[in-house]
Design a protein around this motif. Structure first.
Motif, PDB file in Angstrom:
ATOM      1  N   ALA A   1      24.217  35.109  42.775  1.00 32.63           N
ATOM      2  CA  ALA A   1      24.453  36.289  43.614  1.00 32.63           C
ATOM      3  C   ALA A   1      24.730  35.886  45.059  1.00 32.63           C
ATOM      4  O   ALA A   1      25.535  36.539  45.745  1.00 32.63           O
ATOM      5  N   ARG A   2      24.089  34.828  45.503  1.00 38.43           N
ATOM      6  CA  ARG A   2      24.320  34.382  46.878  1.00 38.43           C
ATOM      7  C   ARG A   2      25.752  33.857  47.048  1.00 38.43           C
ATOM      8  O   ARG A   2      26.406  34.127  48.057  1.00 38.43           O
ATOM      9  N   ALA A   3      26.247  33.135  46.060  1.00 33.94           N
ATOM     10  CA  ALA A   3      27.630  32.664  46.111  1.00 33.94           C
ATOM     11  C   ALA A   3      28.592  33.843  46.146  1.00 33.94           C
ATOM     12  O   ALA A   3      29.585  33.844  46.886  1.00 33.94           O
ATOM     13  N   LEU A   4      28.293  34.873  45.372  1.00 34.28           N
ATOM     14  CA  LEU A   4      29.181  36.030  45.303  1.00 34.28           C
ATOM     15  C   LEU A   4      29.161  36.844  46.592  1.00 34.28           C
ATOM     16  O   LEU A   4      30.139  37.540  46.904  1.00 34.28           O
ATOM     17  N   GLU A   5      28.088  36.757  47.357  1.00 31.92           N
ATOM     18  CA  GLU A   5      28.046  37.430  48.659  1.00 31.92           C
ATOM     19  C   GLU A   5      29.138  36.890  49.576  1.00 31.92           C
ATOM     20  O   GLU A   5      29.706  37.619  50.366  1.00 31.92           O
ATOM     21  N   TYR A   6      29.427  35.600  49.447  1.00 33.20           N
ATOM     22  CA  TYR A   6      30.395  34.974  50.339  1.00 33.20           C
ATOM     23  C   TYR A   6      31.838  35.376  50.042  1.00 33.20           C
ATOM     24  O   TYR A   6      32.723  35.170  50.870  1.00 33.20           O
ATOM     25  N   VAL A   7      32.096  35.944  48.869  1.00 33.16           N
ATOM     26  CA  VAL A   7      33.466  36.340  48.520  1.00 33.16           C
ATOM     27  C   VAL A   7      33.653  37.852  48.540  1.00 33.16           C
ATOM     28  O   VAL A   7      34.709  38.355  48.171  1.00 33.16           O
ATOM     29  N   LYS A   8      32.644  38.572  49.002  1.00 35.42           N
ATOM     30  CA  LYS A   8      32.715  40.036  48.980  1.00 35.42           C
ATOM     31  C   LYS A   8      33.889  40.584  49.782  1.00 35.42           C
ATOM     32  O   LYS A   8      34.484  41.585  49.424  1.00 35.42           O
ATOM     33  N   GLY A   9      34.224  39.960  50.886  1.00 38.23           N
ATOM     34  CA  GLY A   9      35.275  40.501  51.736  1.00 38.23           C
ATOM     35  C   GLY A   9      36.684  40.203  51.275  1.00 38.23           C
ATOM     36  O   GLY A   9      37.652  40.745  51.835  1.00 38.23           O
ATOM     37  N   PHE A  10      36.836  39.349  50.240  1.00 39.06           N
ATOM     38  CA  PHE A  10      38.167  38.998  49.774  1.00 39.06           C
ATOM     39  C   PHE A  10      38.689  40.067  48.819  1.00 39.06           C
ATOM     40  O   PHE A  10      37.938  40.661  48.045  1.00 39.06           O
ATOM     41  N   GLY A  11      39.981  40.280  48.860  1.00 40.70           N
ATOM     42  CA  GLY A  11      40.556  41.361  48.071  1.00 40.70           C
ATOM     43  C   GLY A  11      40.620  41.082  46.588  1.00 40.70           C
ATOM     44  O   GLY A  11      40.543  42.002  45.767  1.00 40.70           O
ATOM     45  N   SER A  12      40.765  39.807  46.213  1.00 37.57           N
ATOM     46  CA  SER A  12      40.872  39.446  44.798  1.00 37.57           C
ATOM     47  C   SER A  12      40.076  38.183  44.535  1.00 37.57           C
ATOM     48  O   SER A  12      40.363  37.131  45.110  1.00 37.57           O
ATOM     49  N   VAL A  13      39.078  38.279  43.675  1.00 36.35           N
ATOM     50  CA  VAL A  13      38.240  37.132  43.325  1.00 36.35           C
ATOM     51  C   VAL A  13      38.138  37.060  41.808  1.00 36.35           C
ATOM     52  O   VAL A  13      37.831  38.058  41.146  1.00 36.35           O
ATOM     53  N   THR A  14      38.409  35.884  41.251  1.00 36.72           N
ATOM     54  CA  THR A  14      38.278  35.653  39.819  1.00 36.72           C
ATOM     55  C   THR A  14      37.270  34.535  39.608  1.00 36.72           C
ATOM     56  O   THR A  14      37.345  33.499  40.268  1.00 36.72           O
ATOM     57  N   VAL A  15      36.310  34.748  38.719  1.00 34.49           N
ATOM     58  CA  VAL A  15      35.266  33.763  38.434  1.00 34.49           C
ATOM     59  C   VAL A  15      35.424  33.314  36.988  1.00 34.49           C
ATOM     60  O   VAL A  15      35.316  34.121  36.065  1.00 34.49           O
ATOM     61  N   LEU A  16      35.703  32.033  36.783  1.00 28.90           N
ATOM     62  CA  LEU A  16      35.936  31.474  35.457  1.00 28.90           C
ATOM     63  C   LEU A  16      34.790  30.538  35.073  1.00 28.90           C
ATOM     64  O   LEU A  16      34.391  29.685  35.852  1.00 28.90           O
ATOM     65  N   ASN A  17      34.296  30.716  33.857  1.00 27.56           N
ATOM     66  CA  ASN A  17      33.188  29.897  33.369  1.00 27.56           C
ATOM     67  C   ASN A  17      33.394  29.550  31.904  1.00 27.56           C
ATOM     68  O   ASN A  17      34.253  30.098  31.229  1.00 27.56           O
ATOM     69  N   GLY A  18      32.564  28.652  31.422  1.00 26.67           N
ATOM     70  CA  GLY A  18      32.502  28.310  30.007  1.00 26.67           C
ATOM     71  C   GLY A  18      31.085  28.502  29.520  1.00 26.67           C
ATOM     72  O   GLY A  18      30.470  29.527  29.754  1.00 26.67           O
ATOM     73  N   HIS A  19      30.546  27.495  28.818  1.00 35.57           N
ATOM     74  CA  HIS A  19      29.133  27.379  28.439  1.00 35.57           C
ATOM     75  C   HIS A  19      28.724  28.255  27.264  1.00 35.57           C
ATOM     76  O   HIS A  19      27.980  27.805  26.401  1.00 35.57           O
TER      77      HIS A  19
END
Length: 313
Positions: A224-242
């Motif tokens: 959640a802390r990492a996602l706080e840093y991208v809140k102001g950007f208009g388009s954010v994509t988060v890719l994961n596996g696992h």
């Protein structure tokens, strides 16, 4: 994702995505106004050359795995690479979101390199927990971590998009949630400072940054802390596996997407006693394995995502 999160036509987004996950059919998704919309099945989507930058995601190759869930993980990775080589338009590059190997052995890394290199693409890696279990924890870093920070995090720019590779497996406890750690989070905050908020951002890591199923450790405790840093950007994509299955959700400006494995499936959250390799009938295995293609067109605010299985085409 809550059950009240619905499309305008009243269809539950959760239900749509569950169908996408388990039907074994690749679907092209574009995000408009924060809502995923299907543009067609992957076969028809791949028939047309993309107009913008396209990159691929593969994940969880687990080279060295030879249990009944898939006694030939090398063979299914080769099939995935052959599928990439058959695409009508060459992608700009490839991202591998971890668990390249199963036991961090030199031969496993060698086999993975030999196969993945056949795609003739630049590949950007982040480690999975299975990639850093060698005694001195150096094999992954020596091959893929040169020039990175800390345990292997880094960023780069391509086609007008800012990409950030994160490491959330370095201090992983058995069955526990992933963790980024304070040093990496401070670096991420600094990395994003001063960038135009109109720049599309892609974060990629092994374990999902969103909480999928904490009972199985499917989430990142400080994500959640990492996602706080991208809140102001208009388009954010988060890719994961696992988690070895397609799951997607949208929260505000952020689209979260996990990829299938090229090695073996895992059960749906909570539908087994524990996570791990899931045995399916041999003829059905390829419908649970696959790869992800992502396209960016400069005039569009969001990225389009195509998931395909090894059973497609």
């Amino acid at each position: 994702m809550s059950d009240h999160d619905r499309h305008d036509d009243g269809v539950s987004r959760r239900r749509v995505l569950e169908c996408m996950t388990w039907a074994g059919t690749g679907v092209l998704w574009t995000i408009t106004g924060g809502v995923p919309r299907s543009l067609g099945i992957v076969g028809s989507a791949q028939a047309a050359e993309p107009a913008g930058m396209t990159f691929l995601q593969i994940s969880d190759s687990h080279i060295g795995f030879d249990k009944p869930a898939n006694p030939n993980a090398i063979g299914t990775l080769e099939e995935a690479i052959n599928k990439i080589n058959a695409l009508p338009a060459k992608p700009s590059f490839m991202i591998h979101t971890g668990d390249i190997t199963h036991l961090s052995k030199v031969r496993e890394f060698d086999d993975a390199d030999r196969i993945i290199s056949q795609a003739k693409l630049d590949v950007h890696y982040v480690p999975g927990e299975h990639d850093i279990i060698d005694e001195e924890v150096k094999l992954y870093k020596e091959r893929y971590g040169r020039g990175t920070k800390g345990a292997g995090w880094y960023s780069f720019d391509a086609g007008g998009v800012h990409f950030v590779g994160l490491v959330n497996v370095a201090n992983l406890k058995g069955g526990g949630l992933g963790s980024l750690g304070n040093d990496q989070l401070e670096w991420l905050e600094d990395d994003l400072k001063g960038r135009s908020k109109s720049t599309p951002v892609v974060l990629f890591a092994h374990i999902p940054l969103w909480t999928v199923y904490p009972q199985w450790g499917w989430g990142t405790e400080d994500g959640a802390r990492a996602l706080e840093y991208v809140k102001g950007f208009g388009s954010v994509t988060v890719l994961n596996g696992h988690i070895h299955q397609v799951m997607q959700k949208v929260e505000g400006n952020v689209t979260f997407h996990t990829a299938r494995s090229t090695a073996f499936p895992q059960p749906e959250p909570g539908k087994a006693e524990k996570p791990g390799p899931m045995l399916v009938e041999a003829p059905k295995l390829k419908s649970f394995l696959g790869l992800t293609s992502v396209s960016y067109i400069e005039s569009h605010p969001t990225l389009a995502i195509v998931d395909s299985t090894l059973a497609n085409g």
